[in-house]
Design an enzyme around this catalytic site. Structure first.
Site, PDB file in Angstrom:
ATOM      1  N   LYS A 159       3.888  -4.205 -14.208  1.00 30.59           N
ATOM      2  CA  LYS A 159       4.700  -3.308 -13.186  1.00 30.59           C
ATOM      3  C   LYS A 159       4.386  -4.100 -11.659  1.00 30.59           C
ATOM      4  O   LYS A 159       3.366  -4.317 -11.364  1.00 30.59           O
ATOM      5  CB  LYS A 159       4.057  -1.943 -13.263  1.00 30.59           C
ATOM      6  N   LYS A 164      -0.369  -3.456 -13.995  1.00 29.96           N
ATOM      7  CA  LYS A 164       0.206  -3.461 -12.586  1.00 29.96           C
ATOM      8  C   LYS A 164      -0.332  -4.992 -11.935  1.00 29.96           C
ATOM      9  O   LYS A 164      -1.584  -5.236 -12.062  1.00 29.96           O
ATOM     10  CB  LYS A 164      -0.456  -2.503 -11.950  1.00 29.96           C
ATOM     11  N   GLY A 173       6.857  10.559  -8.735  1.00 26.45           N
ATOM     12  CA  GLY A 173       6.827  10.394  -7.256  1.00 26.45           C
ATOM     13  C   GLY A 173       6.561  11.768  -6.518  1.00 26.45           C
ATOM     14  O   GLY A 173       6.929  11.829  -5.429  1.00 26.45           O
ATOM     15  N   GLU A 219      10.175  -1.788  -9.889  1.00 22.96           N
ATOM     16  CA  GLU A 219      10.310  -0.524  -9.316  1.00 22.96           C
ATOM     17  C   GLU A 219      10.472  -0.290  -7.749  1.00 22.96           C
ATOM     18  O   GLU A 219       9.632  -0.719  -7.185  1.00 22.96           O
ATOM     19  CB  GLU A 219       8.799   0.053  -9.826  1.00 22.96           C
ATOM     20  N   LYS A 224      12.499   0.973 -12.951  1.00 24.73           N
ATOM     21  CA  LYS A 224      11.622   2.180 -12.957  1.00 24.73           C
ATOM     22  C   LYS A 224      12.127   2.810 -11.314  1.00 24.73           C
ATOM     23  O   LYS A 224      11.609   2.535 -10.652  1.00 24.73           O
ATOM     24  CB  LYS A 224      10.198   1.756 -12.798  1.00 24.73           C
ATOM     25  N   THR A 259      -6.281   4.610  -4.705  1.00 25.33           N
ATOM     26  CA  THR A 259      -5.616   5.740  -5.035  1.00 25.33           C
ATOM     27  C   THR A 259      -6.113   6.715  -6.053  1.00 25.33           C
ATOM     28  O   THR A 259      -6.157   7.850  -6.059  1.00 25.33           O
ATOM     29  CB  THR A 259      -3.972   5.519  -5.880  1.00 25.33           C
ATOM     30  N   ARG A 286      -7.182  10.605  -5.815  1.00 20.91           N
ATOM     31  CA  ARG A 286      -7.064  11.897  -6.862  1.00 20.91           C
ATOM     32  C   ARG A 286      -8.415  12.464  -7.009  1.00 20.91           C
ATOM     33  O   ARG A 286      -8.387  13.650  -7.432  1.00 20.91           O
ATOM     34  CB  ARG A 286      -6.248  11.099  -8.141  1.00 20.91           C
ATOM     35  N   ASP A 313      -2.173   3.334 -13.998  1.00 23.81           N
ATOM     36  CA  ASP A 313      -2.623   2.080 -13.269  1.00 23.81           C
ATOM     37  C   ASP A 313      -2.760   2.334 -11.808  1.00 23.81           C
ATOM     38  O   ASP A 313      -2.676   1.440 -10.809  1.00 23.81           O
ATOM     39  CB  ASP A 313      -1.266   1.010 -13.273  1.00 23.81           C
TER      40      ASP A 313
HETATM   41  P1  13P Z   1       4.095   8.869 -10.190  1.00 21.17           P
HETATM   42  O1  13P Z   1       4.630   9.240 -11.669  1.00 21.17           O
HETATM   43  O2  13P Z   1       2.875   9.446  -9.950  1.00 21.17           O
HETATM   44  O3  13P Z   1       5.006   8.509  -9.127  1.00 21.17           O
HETATM   45  O4  13P Z   1       3.353   7.331 -10.526  1.00 21.17           O
HETATM   46  C1  13P Z   1       4.167   6.195 -11.300  1.00 21.17           C
HETATM   47  C2  13P Z   1       3.952   4.980 -10.637  1.00 21.17           C
HETATM   48  O5  13P Z   1       3.559   4.080 -11.513  1.00 21.17           O
HETATM   49  C3  13P Z   1       4.037   4.901  -9.287  1.00 21.17           C
HETATM   50  O6  13P Z   1       4.202   3.365  -9.057  1.00 21.17           O
END
Ligand code: 13P
Length: 346
Positions: A136, A97, A262, A177, A219, A29, A33, A24
């Protein structure tokens, strides 16, 4: 609120040996990447890349759900099947998300608050109609001198609880999260202290808002030394401290805890999850909701030839291997030998 539907979908997301693929990444972001790998970030390239992941044969053996981004939930496979339908046909739950990102917290330099509550009820209704069954929302908590402030923890917990309540009212299992960042030179004791405060503040808010704990997933970040800590804790200590933190702060009625990676390497993320499961039994399932730790080797292979069938095959092989390794870790059955067998690393 349909409690049975929420309970069932939450349980499905943490079925034995399965976890979640976080795919997501926001456009920003994802662009970061892609650019790091020399790939141009266009809507079509982002679709192509997600198509490679989602059409990986057999991923459903280890992947229970996939978190999508607003752009992705509206995109389709090469054959024209909308991604949510493609996933659902494999028995994989589509997720979405719904936050709109972490923004600077006013009058609190260095701290963030996550936005996205405006219009959330209507967006949840639309996402449910598009096939999403879970959602999320990510809060970001930085460790620093005097940080986090109590206000930052409370503002983020309040938003997470409001989000969770709206999701549950609309049939989406909320993943809450609270991410404590690894950035900094703090030690694992400091990570424990901040993670515990973040979880306490979050659950206090979830209780206050009347959220249904049996129909949500947590999370969290792991309790882990800062990236630049001089003496980083090893796998066993990370596992022990993370489980201790969860046992002290997360009610047993929460069906599952799905970690974010993370910034950990793929191998570290698998080893940590595995070590935690070996410390069980636990009152909740402990599994994964990894982004980078599941995708990194696949993204690397795909980026070396985004329209080359050979690279696509290598990317899918790499993704399948990481999914299988994390599926094993979710059962406490991961090992360096398995890693070597599937990835060839030492
Ligand atoms: P990472 O596992 O790359 O940290 O991403 C998980 C995620 O959804 C962060 O919000």
């Amino acid at each position: 609120m349909n409690r049975n539907e929420l309970r069932q979908n939450a349980a499905a997301l943490v079925a034995d040996g399965k976890g979640i693929l976080a795919a997501d990444e926001s456009t920003g972001t994802c662009t970061k990447r892609f650019v790091a790998k020399g790939v141009e970030s266009t809507p079509e390239n982002r679709r192509n890349y997600r198509n490679v992941l989602f059409t990986t044969e057999g991923m459903e053996e280890f992947i229970s759900g996939v978190i999508l981004y607003d752009e992705t939930i509206r995109q389709a496979s090469d054959e024209g099947t909308p991604f949510p339908q493609l996933l659902a046909a494999k028995g994989v739950l589509p997720g979405i998300k719904v936050d709109t990102g972490a923004k600077d917290l006013a009058l609190h330099p260095g701290e963030k608050v996550t936005e996205g509550l405006d219009g959330l009820r209507e967006r949840c209704e639309e996402y449910y109609a598009l096939g999403a069954r879970f959602a999320k929302w990510r809060a970001v908590i930085a460790i620093g001198e005097g940080l986090p402030s109590t206000y930052c923890l409370e503002a983020n917990a309040h938003a997470l609880a409001r989000y969770a309540a709206i999701c549950q009212e609309n049939g989406l299992v909320p993943i809450v999260e609270p991410e404590v960042l690894m950035d900094g030179d703090h030690d694992i004791a400091r990570s424990y202290e901040v993670t515990a405060r973040a979880q306490q503040t979050l659950f206090r808010a979830l209780f206050d808002h009347g959220c249904f704990l049996e129909g949500l997933l947590l999370k969290p970040s792991m309790v882990i030394s800062g990236k630049n800590c001089a003496q980083r804790a090893g796998v066993e200590e990370v596992a022990r401290e993370t489980v201790r933190c969860l046992r002290n702060n997360v009610p047993a009625s929460v069906p599952g805890i799905v970690f974010l990676s993370g910034g950990q390497s793929p191998q570290e993320a698998s080893a940590h999850l595995d070590a935690m499961n070996r410390l069980g039994p636990h009152p909740w399932k402990l599994s994964f909701s990894y982004g980078r730790a599941l995708q990194e080797p696949a993204l690397d292979a795909w980026s070396k030839g985004i329209d080359d069938p050979k690279q696509k095959e290598l990317a899918q092989k790499a993704f399948y291997a990481r999914a299988k390794l994390n599926g094993a870790a979710a059962r406490g059955a991961y090992s360096a030998e398995l890693e070597k067998e599937l990835v060839g690393a030492s």
